[in-house]
Structures are given as structure tokens and as C-alpha cells.
Write an enzyme that holds these catalytic residues in place. Structure first.
Site, PDB file in Angstrom:
ATOM      1  N   TRP A 102     -10.905 -63.275  43.427  1.00 22.25           N
ATOM      2  CA  TRP A 102     -12.060 -62.497  43.882  1.00 22.25           C
ATOM      3  C   TRP A 102     -13.371 -63.099  43.404  1.00 22.25           C
ATOM      4  CZ3 TRP A 102     -11.555 -60.034  48.081  1.00 22.25           C
ATOM      5  CH2 TRP A 102     -10.356 -59.408  48.398  1.00 22.25           C
ATOM      6  N   ASP A 172     -18.042 -56.733  39.596  1.00 28.58           N
ATOM      7  CA  ASP A 172     -17.184 -56.261  40.687  1.00 28.58           C
ATOM      8  C   ASP A 172     -16.037 -55.490  40.040  1.00 28.58           C
ATOM      9  OD1 ASP A 172     -15.323 -55.870  42.654  1.00 28.58           O
ATOM     10  OD2 ASP A 172     -15.146 -57.984  43.245  1.00 28.58           O
ATOM     11  N   LYS A 196      -9.052 -48.622  46.008  1.00 24.45           N
ATOM     12  CA  LYS A 196      -8.076 -48.883  44.956  1.00 24.45           C
ATOM     13  C   LYS A 196      -7.968 -47.703  43.989  1.00 24.45           C
ATOM     14  CE  LYS A 196      -8.422 -53.585  46.013  1.00 24.45           C
ATOM     15  NZ  LYS A 196      -9.414 -54.611  46.221  1.00 24.45           N
TER      16      LYS A 196
END
Ligand SMILES: *Cc1c(COP(=O)(O)O)cnc(C)c1O
Length: 360
Positions: A102, A172, A196
Site C-alpha cells: 500500500w 493511511d 475494513k
């Protein structure tokens, strides 16, 4: 009715109680005669839903008053561009930690907007650790330092944060938000997709320190400008109303569970027993450095990859689903966010032990 234990990395499980409440309120929210899906985002009913959700999130994370909470769309992936579009202009430069799949995406997007410097990288180690903060090479002229405190694919988590002085940290937190208490004031921006650990897909939450709003250049599209959303209380256009409502139900659920300190205790216990099951049997392994193991995403591989398909089908028979590892890593990955009941982890461990005994 039978619900499986869904170990998907995202969209992930939601608490059954939350889905049941949504079901009860589906046709008629609190006597309004409407589903939340049908409400005007400017009507008093939805405004109440929206502000209650924000108040509860602020309480859960102890968000200081000088931070705004934005309820946006576009996913964490859109933040990969919004962050540099809004913040990079200050010096034309930013530091990024390269700690997994990511971060890499955030880095490649950041490069479109200015000079990206990699302040730390664990790529040579196969992204199985986070480099010691003492070795991070921060540039004094960076507009911000970007980190990914939980790398969802590799199952790698940061222990603590680097010291960046006055340079804001942008994080993030898509796969770790609300899993444990954090000190929001350590960050300039925290962003996260909802799917999530918050609610259904479609909602993106940005927690931003006020002095970082309004720094975008004139060529920044208005819908990608934090100032637009901040000034309009996230209603510059139609927000993802139903996802916002469900996120609000999840926040209430978390508060009823005792908040984030209580969640952390449960999450640590769930993760500890799963890692113990992996480490305690040569049939399984996890390559991540001990201090960087994620509480939320637990990848593991079987000694013999030929058995992967059998493992997955055996697990599925017991209602343990979505355990297949990310295509870039292989093996298995168990994502065990807040909504995964401890019983789900216990059932998985029992199955792992039985499967190893039969096939080891
Ligand atoms: C899932 C994930 C993303 C991508 O999120 P989208 O909302 O699908 O854009 C980004 N970063 C991390 C750490 C993630 O786990």
C-alpha cells in the site's frame, strides 16, 4: 440463519448486532417513514445521524477540537492523490516510508505531484519489517511524511512512530483505525477507507488538523480539495449517506463494547493466540519480524503449498471463509478486525491444529 466467520481483508465482517439493527430500521428509521437510503442528506433526520456519528467517532478516538473529520468518497486510494494535491505545494517535496504494497501505491501516486523521497524502506527485506526509526532519513524540507501504520497485505504494523519534528505525519490507517487507542495529535492527517474496520465500502474518513486545510493550489479540483469538504461539513455534494449511517451504528457498538481500550485488549488476545498457533507448529509460518506483526491481518503459509486448496476447502466446510492469501504473497491471510468474534479465531486455530495433525 448461519453466518460464516469471514476472514476477508475488506470488505470485511460487520458486527451481527449492527446489521440486525440496520435491518430493523430498514423501512422506517425512527418513525420517519423512510429508509435512511431515501433521506435527503440535508434533512433533519440525516443531519442527526451524521452529527451523532461524528460525535461518537470523536469520542472513541479522543479527536482534539482543532481537527476536522471529513466523510468522503473515493476510498483510501483517492487519498493517495488528495494528500499531495493539498499538501505537497508547501515545499514541492514529501517523504514517504516504503513498507509494503500500500505504501508503494501511495508513493507512485505522490510522484505525480512533486518530489517524493523515500525516507525508509524495507523492500530489501521483502517488506517483513519496519526499518528502525533511528535510521530514517527525513528531509528537513518535506511538506509531510507519509506512513502506512498497518500494511494490510504483508501483515506488517509499525510499533510507534518516527520523530518528524514539526513536519506533519500523514497516515493511511485503512486497516488499523479503531483497533486500539491512538493519539490523534501525533498526526497531521489520518485517512481510511471504511470497509475494513468501520463499516460498508463507499465511505472514506479523513481526520485532518485544521492548519492543513486550505493549502491546495488553484488548479486543485474542488472536490479533491479538503477545504471544500471542510467548509461544507462533508456535504459539498451528496455524501455516501447509508455507509455513513452504518458507520455510526458501528461507533455505537464500539462504545457499548467499552471503547478502544477494550477493543485493543480483545484484539491483542485474538492475535496472540493465532500467532502462537502458527509459531507453535512447524507446519505453519509467518515471516514478519515479531515487533512488527499486525494485530489485524495475519498472513501465514503452509509448509507445503500443495495443501493450500485442501486447507481452504476444509476451512470453508467449518464456515471459515476468505482465508486465501493476497495473490502477491500466497498462502493464507486471516484478517481479524474488531468485528471478528473471538470464537471465529478459536475455531480457526482448532481447524489449523487438526489440519496439521492430519497432513503434517
Ligand atoms: C484497503 C487499503 C487501501 C485501499 O483502500 P480503498 O478504499 O479500496 O481505496 C489503501 N491502504 C490500505 C492500508 C488498505 O488496507
Amino acid at each position: 440463519m448461519s453466518r460464516v466467520f469471514n476472514f476477508s481483508a475488506g470488505p470485511a465482517m460487520l458486527p451481527s448486532e449492527v446489521i440486525q439493527q440496520a435491518q430493523q430500521e430498514m423501512l422506517d428509521w425512527h418513525g420517519s417513514g423512510m429508509s435512511v437510503m431515501e433521506m435527503s442528506h440535508r434533512g433533519k433526520e440525516f443531519i442527526e445521524i451524521a452529527t451523532t456519528a461524528e460525535t461518537d467517532l470523536r469520542e472513541l478516538l479522543s479527536i482534539p477540537d482543532n481537527y476536522k473529520v471529513l466523510f468522503l468518497q473515493g476510498g483510501a486510494s483517492t487519498q493517495f492523490a488528495m494528500v499531495p494535491l493539498n499538501l505537497m505545494g508547501k515545499t514541492g517535496k514529501a517523504d514517504y516510508a516504503n513498507t509494503g504494497a500500500w505504501s508503494k501505491k501511495a508513493i507512485s501516486e505522490g510522484k505525480r505531484f512533486g518530489e517524493v523521497s523515500i525516507c525508509a524502506s524495507s523492500e530489501a527485506d521483502g517488506f517483513n519489517s519496519v526499518p528502525a526509526y533511528s535510521g530514517w532519513e527525513m528531509s528537513s524540507s518535506a511538506s509531510y511524511v507519509h506512513v502506512t501504520p498497518n500494511e494490510t497485505i504483508g501483515g506488517v504494523a509499525y510499533a510507534g512512530l518516527p520523530d518528524t519534528g514539526d513536519i506533519p505525519i500523514v497516515a493511511d490507517m485503512s486497516s488499523t483505525i479503531l483497533s486500539q487507542p491512538i493519539d490523534v495529535s501525533d498526526y497531521g492527517i489520518i485517512y481510511t477507507g471504511a470497509q475494513k474496520n468501520i463499516g460498508p465500502a463507499g465511505l472514506t474518513i479523513v481526520i485532518i488538523r485544521e492548519d492543513l486545510i486550505g493549502l491546495a493550489g488553484d488548479n486543485c479540483p474542488s472536490m479533491l480539495n479538503y477545504a471544500t469538504h471542510s467548509e461544507a461539513d462533508s456535504m459539498a455534494n451528496t455524501p455516501p449517506t447509508y455507509s455513513w449511517y452504518l458507520a455510526g451504528l458501528v461507533f455505537k457498538w464500539l462504545k457499548a463494547k467499552g471503547g478502544l481500550t477494550a477493543m485493543q485488549e480483545i484484539n491483542e488476545r485474538k492475535a496472540a493466540k493465532l500467532y502462537a498457533a502458527i509459531d507453535g507448529n512447524a507446519f505453519y509460518s509467518n515471516p514478519v519480524a515479531l515487533e512488527n506483526r499486525s494485530l489485524m491481518n495475519v498472513p501465514f503459509i503452509l509448509q507445503d503449498a500443495q495443501l493450500d486448496a485442501d486447507f481452504l476447502s476444509g476451512a470453508k466446510e467449518l464456515g471459515l471463509t476468505s482465508l486465501k492469501g493476497h495473490r502477491s504473497v500466497g498462502g493464507m491471510r486471516a484478517s481479524i478486525y474488531n468485528a471478528m468474534p473471538e470464537e471465529g479465531v478459536d475455531t480457526l486455530i482448532q481447524f489449523m491444529n487438526d489440519f496439521a495433525a492430519k497432513n503434517g
